[in-house]
Scaffold this motif. Structure first.
Motif, PDB file in Angstrom:
ATOM      1  N   ARG A  60     -13.089   9.785  -8.209  1.00  0.00           N
ATOM      2  CA  ARG A  60     -11.936  10.492  -7.635  1.00  0.00           C
ATOM      3  C   ARG A  60     -12.204  11.988  -7.559  1.00  0.00           C
ATOM      4  N   GLN A  76     -12.229  14.268  -4.177  1.00  0.00           N
ATOM      5  CA  GLN A  76     -11.410  15.479  -4.068  1.00  0.00           C
ATOM      6  C   GLN A  76     -12.263  16.696  -3.741  1.00  0.00           C
ATOM      7  N   SER A 132       0.810  -1.209   0.000  1.00  0.00           N
ATOM      8  CA  SER A 132       0.000   0.000   0.000  1.00  0.00           C
ATOM      9  C   SER A 132       0.848   1.265   0.000  1.00  0.00           C
ATOM     10  N   ASP A 133       2.157   1.134   0.329  1.00  0.00           N
ATOM     11  CA  ASP A 133       3.043   2.285   0.326  1.00  0.00           C
ATOM     12  C   ASP A 133       3.675   2.531  -1.045  1.00  0.00           C
ATOM     13  N   TRP A 134       3.454   1.612  -2.005  1.00  0.00           N
ATOM     14  CA  TRP A 134       4.138   1.719  -3.288  1.00  0.00           C
ATOM     15  C   TRP A 134       3.444   2.707  -4.229  1.00  0.00           C
ATOM     16  N   LEU A 135       2.132   2.896  -4.042  1.00  0.00           N
ATOM     17  CA  LEU A 135       1.365   3.745  -4.945  1.00  0.00           C
ATOM     18  C   LEU A 135       0.632   4.810  -4.159  1.00  0.00           C
ATOM     19  N   SER A 136       0.242   5.856  -4.835  1.00  0.00           N
ATOM     20  CA  SER A 136      -0.532   6.916  -4.180  1.00  0.00           C
ATOM     21  C   SER A 136      -1.907   6.388  -3.777  1.00  0.00           C
ATOM     22  N   ASP A 137      -2.515   7.030  -2.787  1.00  0.00           N
ATOM     23  CA  ASP A 137      -3.779   6.538  -2.256  1.00  0.00           C
ATOM     24  C   ASP A 137      -4.913   6.568  -3.282  1.00  0.00           C
ATOM     25  N   ASP A 138      -4.836   7.464  -4.256  1.00  0.00           N
ATOM     26  CA  ASP A 138      -5.912   7.584  -5.235  1.00  0.00           C
ATOM     27  C   ASP A 138      -5.584   6.871  -6.549  1.00  0.00           C
ATOM     28  N   HIS A 139      -4.694   5.895  -6.505  1.00  0.00           N
ATOM     29  CA  HIS A 139      -4.314   5.178  -7.727  1.00  0.00           C
ATOM     30  C   HIS A 139      -5.458   4.285  -8.206  1.00  0.00           C
ATOM     31  N   TYR A 148      -6.175   0.682  -6.599  1.00  0.00           N
ATOM     32  CA  TYR A 148      -6.986   0.558  -5.381  1.00  0.00           C
ATOM     33  C   TYR A 148      -8.470   0.681  -5.713  1.00  0.00           C
TER      34      TYR A 148
END
Length: 515
Positions: free
Chosen positions: A504, A508, A23-30, A33
């Motif tokens: 998304r 935002q 979960s740390d490899w990509l941004s939270d809004d990728h 996910y």
């Protein structure tokens, strides 16, 4: 003394001190996910049930849900090759997070797609329903357009009927010459090497020509069977129309002379239809294909390919058939020709969501409107209020089809130079004006011009997003049925991207409003 410039430590061989979290490899809004959350919103029973019914013994397979999400994401980013998907599962962080750091072999990816192609096609309607639930589809204005997409075949592997006949004749002459030469060489070699030894490679050369002759001859027979079936289908429609006309005259109590004339025409049409049907069945038997289906097409069925043919149902000299993908067709696109398919898209104006689609090997668009209306009603649950189409769809029958179903249709009646506005309307419309004149006047009105101008901003960008942004300019699979399923998968992932960006943007907006 100035201190030398230093850099961040780079130690590729250094192991991590703590277990890394994907979960740390990509941004939270990728998008990955978003797809992982989407698993619970989709009904994947058609994929899961066949997989769960297999023998539990042996090596455990990959989770079908993971394989489905893997294919969806791959098509979203324009990767369709199973080997490239396998490589991405090793090299691309997004793929590794999606698969849980698993790397399915390319053969498993390909086999999963092959076995579940029909089930993956059904995801289009499910994703469209999610878009409708999110308020992204209103069916207020839908634009229809067709785009030509290249088949997995080269146009140089096509051959005309005339060239097939010439090639058959030439190959047969070469085979006869080689046979005569082989007989002479066999006698010479028997004397030189003995009957048990072989001194020439001539039989391989002969075999290659025989194989090529067999392929060309089979392709010619299949082409002749296809055109014979098309002729029989046309004769059947003409016979049905003549019979309906004779029945209507009888019900209207027309004069005996008129009834006799119409009955005579109906009998003649029925005789021609019977002869054409027998010829089509015979051509199918000669080609070794299934007998032609002469029943009327279903309301939502795409039109049959119309190969050029003579009155007796035989192909013209210019009619072509491709050896690699026989169901594809040579089509004009952008001033050049490609071997491909005509892919139809109906796009809603609110968020460029695809609400219906179809594939055929018939190049003109005009025959696709009525089945596309049926598909819009079936997939979206209702028909649009307004529809816009370019000049390729114009016909009086199509204009009437829109009117009969309560659709305010705007169909261009001709092409104008790029950027040139339509001429202004002048004077009152004549009472006896035909349908084309009325439609042209409708498009030149202020309201009509404003509505039709929106078409290029609704459906044209979708074609660009699929072909240019995602690079999906060529189908991977071959055959009309498989291409149709792949086109559904491409459209489903297009809507998936629209849904992801819509959600998304909503999140935002909520964060901005609360912060």
């Amino acid at each position: 003394m100035q201190k030398p410039k230093s850099f961040r430590p780079w130690q590729p061989e250094q192991t991590t001190l703590l277990p890394p979290s994907p979960s740390d490899w990509l941004s939270d809004d990728h998008q990955v996910y978003f797809l992982l959350d989407l698993v619970d919103e989709l009904d994947l029973s058609q994929v899961l049930i066949p997989a769960q019914s297999k023998d539990p013994r042996g090596e455990k397979g990959f989770d079908p849900r993971m394989m489905t999400m893997l294919l969806l994401y791959a098509y979203c980013v324009g990767i369709v090759s199973s080997r490239k998907i396998e490589r991405a599962c090793y090299e691309d962080l997004a793929f590794r997070v999606l698969t849980g750091n698993q790397q399915p072999d390319h053969s498993r990816v390909s086999e999963f797609r092959r076995r579940n192609l029909d089930a993956l096609r059904g995801l289009f309607v499910q994703i469209l329903r999610l878009c409708q639930k999110a308020g992204m589809v209103s069916l207020g204005h839908v634009a229809l357009d067709g785009t030509k997409i290249q088949a997995n075949a080269s146009k140089h592997k096509a051959m005309s009927h005339e060239r097939m006949l010439r090639a058959e004749k030439q190959l047969q002459q070469e085979i006869n010459a080689l046979m005569r030469k082989a007989e002479i060489l066999d006698a010479q070699e028997d004397r030189r090497y003995g009957k048990s030894n072989r001194g020439s490679d001539l039989p391989d050369e002969l075999r290659r020509r025989q194989d090529r002759l067999a392929r060309i001859r089979q392709a010619r027979k299949e082409m002749e069977a296809e055109t014979a079936a098309a002729a029989a289908r046309q004769r059947h429609e003409e016979a049905e129309a003549a019979r309906a006309q004779a029945t209507a005259a009888q019900d209207a109590e027309a004069s005996p002379a008129e009834q006799a004339e119409l009955n005579k025409k109906a009998e003649a049409a029925a005789a021609k239809a019977k002869a054409a049907r027998e010829a089509a069945i015979k051509a199918a038997e000669v080609a070794g294909v299934e007998p032609p289906d002469l029943e009327p097409l279903a309301a939502d069925a795409m039109p049959h390919r119309g190969l050029a043919r003579k009155a007796d149902g035989t192909p013209t000299t210019k009619a072509q058939r491709n050896f690699t993908d026989p169901q594809s067709h040579l089509m004009q696109s952008g001033g050049s020709y490609l071997q491909g398919y005509n892919c139809q898209l109906a796009v809603d104006s609110d968020h460029q969501v695809i609400v219906a689609l179809g594939v055929s090997s018939q190049p003109p668009d005009v025959e696709h409107l009525e089945p596309m209306l049926e598909r819009i009603a079936a997939s979206a649950g209702a028909l649009p209020t307004v529809m816009t189409m370019d000049a390729g769809y114009w016909s009086e029958a199509n204009a009437n089809a829109c009117t009969d179903q309560g659709i305010d249709g705007y169909i261009a009646t001709g092409r104008l130079p790029h950027g040139q506005p339509p001429p202004p309307k002048r004077g009152p419309l004549a009472r006896d004006a035909d349908a084309k004149t009325r439609m042209a006047r409708k498009l030149r009105s202020k309201k009509g011009a404003k509505i039709y101008a929106q078409r290029k901003a609704i459906v044209e960008p979708v074609n660009g997003q699929i072909k240019e942004a995602r690079g999906l300019r060529r189908f991977l699979l071959r055959g009309l049925e498989k291409v149709n399923n792949e086109w559904h998968l491409i459209a489903a992932t297009h809507n998936l991207l629209k849904l992801f960006r819509f959600r998304r943007s909503q999140q935002q907006a909520l964060v901005a409003a609360s912060g």
